[in-house]
Design a protein around this motif. Structure first.
Motif, mmCIF file in Angstrom:
data_model
loop_
_atom_site.group_PDB
_atom_site.id
_atom_site.type_symbol
_atom_site.label_atom_id
_atom_site.label_comp_id
_atom_site.label_asym_id
_atom_site.label_seq_id
_atom_site.Cartn_x
_atom_site.Cartn_y
_atom_site.Cartn_z
ATOM 1 N N PRO A 29 0.805 -1.229 0.000
ATOM 2 C CA PRO A 29 0.000 0.000 0.000
ATOM 3 C C PRO A 29 0.837 1.279 0.000
ATOM 4 O O PRO A 29 0.332 2.338 -0.410
ATOM 5 C CB PRO A 29 -0.819 -0.116 1.300
ATOM 6 N N LEU A 30 2.094 1.197 0.447
ATOM 7 C CA LEU A 30 2.951 2.381 0.443
ATOM 8 C C LEU A 30 3.268 2.846 -0.971
ATOM 9 O O LEU A 30 3.706 3.986 -1.164
ATOM 10 C CB LEU A 30 4.266 2.089 1.181
ATOM 11 N N LEU A 31 3.062 1.979 -1.960
ATOM 12 C CA LEU A 31 3.439 2.292 -3.334
ATOM 13 C C LEU A 31 2.305 2.950 -4.122
ATOM 14 O O LEU A 31 2.476 3.278 -5.296
ATOM 15 C CB LEU A 31 3.884 1.011 -4.055
ATOM 16 N N LYS A 32 1.144 3.131 -3.507
ATOM 17 C CA LYS A 32 0.071 3.855 -4.178
ATOM 18 C C LYS A 32 0.514 5.297 -4.387
ATOM 19 O O LYS A 32 1.278 5.836 -3.581
ATOM 20 C CB LYS A 32 -1.206 3.798 -3.323
ATOM 21 N N PRO A 33 0.120 5.939 -5.479
ATOM 22 C CA PRO A 33 -0.965 5.584 -6.409
ATOM 23 C C PRO A 33 -0.552 4.654 -7.561
ATOM 24 O O PRO A 33 -1.320 4.495 -8.501
ATOM 25 C CB PRO A 33 -1.389 6.943 -6.951
ATOM 26 N N ALA A 34 0.643 4.081 -7.522
ATOM 27 C CA ALA A 34 1.017 3.126 -8.566
ATOM 28 C C ALA A 34 0.061 1.941 -8.553
ATOM 29 O O ALA A 34 -0.299 1.444 -7.487
ATOM 30 C CB ALA A 34 2.451 2.659 -8.351
ATOM 31 N N GLY A 35 -0.328 1.506 -9.744
ATOM 32 C CA GLY A 35 -1.210 0.346 -9.849
ATOM 33 C C GLY A 35 -0.440 -0.956 -9.717
ATOM 34 O O GLY A 35 0.806 -0.980 -9.711
ATOM 35 N N ALA A 36 -1.178 -2.052 -9.638
ATOM 36 C CA ALA A 36 -0.550 -3.360 -9.411
ATOM 37 C C ALA A 36 0.413 -3.730 -10.531
ATOM 38 O O ALA A 36 1.500 -4.281 -10.278
ATOM 39 C CB ALA A 36 -1.624 -4.433 -9.266
ATOM 40 N N ILE A 37 0.058 -3.426 -11.787
ATOM 41 C CA ILE A 37 0.916 -3.819 -12.911
ATOM 42 C C ILE A 37 2.193 -2.985 -12.918
ATOM 43 O O ILE A 37 3.293 -3.507 -13.184
ATOM 44 C CB ILE A 37 0.152 -3.687 -14.245
ATOM 45 N N GLU A 38 2.081 -1.692 -12.607
ATOM 46 C CA GLU A 38 3.283 -0.862 -12.548
ATOM 47 C C GLU A 38 4.200 -1.330 -11.416
ATOM 48 O O GLU A 38 5.422 -1.415 -11.588
ATOM 49 C CB GLU A 38 2.921 0.611 -12.346
ATOM 50 N N ILE A 39 3.624 -1.645 -10.267
ATOM 51 C CA ILE A 39 4.430 -2.152 -9.148
ATOM 52 C C ILE A 39 5.107 -3.458 -9.539
ATOM 53 O O ILE A 39 6.296 -3.677 -9.267
ATOM 54 C CB ILE A 39 3.543 -2.364 -7.901
#
Length: 334
Positions: A29-39
């Protein structure tokens, strides 16, 4: 003393590996607003950097030339890379969309799926307790499906994808660091291409999210590689039966995080399904420990007889206690 220290180090490495896998839902969750595919794409790209650095430090490159001359093994590695991509991507999406508990169920039932695949694909034979455990696992899925009105797809896809990954890795038969490097190399180009495409569209959060966000995305490489390196250190120092018990730490931590930290609901049908899964895992653990204990007892009972049979008699045995020039057995750590 050295043996005890090695085992202690292995046990700590195992706790570290499964503990990190257990608390990783706190990271995504710390990586939002990146989406799942970008992560996921960042995880693939930065993982290759981390494992390459580890190989540089360890000077373990000789396997690459051998691998490149084995098309079948390269094909299996590509299959493993594709399967783990599905697993990673769905897991990240699940955590960031409020399905941590259901994701943890996937890793709880993974041992049951692995056993079922061994029977169906490898022709393995199960002991009675293992059959009961698998049947109980099937009943758990049915209870959850009836309770939800649909099968627990997230759990099933995670379990089957990871079990398939394990099956392919078994056939590849490479060390953890080496196989992760090969898989990351296969995934690197499409992952990097996707990130460049996002950047060209102005939708990449790596640049727009600031330095802190970029650093967190880069840290996905460490989040991926460090637990695997710790797991590799544990695997060569502690018995497989111990590793088998430690593997339940990760989904237990994930389950607790889902309830306590993310406040996901646990209706009665979900408790019933989880209860059946835990019963199945308890049966598997009991059967594995009993079988391991019996095997050790049989080996110890057979050892005196084997020693007496193999004991040399007369001068011939005294002349040649060990073949000249024959090295003592060694254990490979690769």
């Amino acid at each position: 003393m050295k043996g005890k220290n090695e085992q202690r180090a292995g046990l700590l490495s195992g706790f570290g590996a499964y503990g990190l896998w257990g608390i990783v839902p706190l990271f995504w969750p710390l990586l939002k607003p990146a989406g799942a595919i970008e992560i996921l794409a960042h995880r693939m790209v930065w993982s290759l950097g981390v494992v390459t650095l580890a190989l540089l430090v360890l000077r373990r490159w000789s396997w690459i030339g051998t691998l490149l001359r084995q098309p079948r093994k390269l094909g299996l590695i590509s299959v493993a890379a594709a399967v783990i991509t599905v697993n990673w991507g769905l897991y990240i999406w699940s955590v960031n969309n409020g399905h941590v508990v259901e994701a943890s169920l996937g890793y709880f039932i993974n041992p049951l799926v692995t056993i079922a695949m061994g029977v169906l694909l490898l022709g393995e034979r199960l002991r009675p307790a293992q059959w009961v455990a698998v049947d109980t696992g099937v009943a758990a899925v049915l209870v959850l499906a009836i309770g939800y009105g649909q099968p627990p797809w997230i759990s099933l896809v995670l379990a089957f994808s990871f079990a398939t990954y394990g099956l392919v890795k078994k056939k590849v038969n490479m060390g953890g660091l080496e196989s992760l490097t090969a898989e990351s190399a296969v995934l690197f180009v499409p992952a990097l291409g996707y990130l460049l495409w996002l950047g060209a569209r102005g939708e990449a959060t790596f640049v727009s999210g600031g330095a802190g966000h970029a650093a967190l995305l880069a840290a996905t490489g460490l989040v991926t590689a460090v637990p695997l390196i710790l797991f590799g250190a544990a695997a060569i120092r502690v018995p497989l039966s111990t590793l088998g018990l430690l593997q339940y730490l990760a989904p237990v931590f994930q389950f607790l995080l889902g309830i306590v930290y993310f406040h996901e609901s646990m209706p009665p049908e979900r408790w019933a399904g989880f209860g059946l899964v835990w019963l199945a895992l308890a049966l598997l653990t009991w059967d594995a420990l009993r079988t391991s204990r019996r095997t050790r007892a049989e080996a110890e009972a057979a050892r005196p007889a084997a020693t007496a049979t193999a004991a040399p008699a007369g001068p011939a045995g005294a002349e040649r206690p060990q073949e000249a020039g024959t090295p003592a057995p060694s254990t490979s750590t690769t």
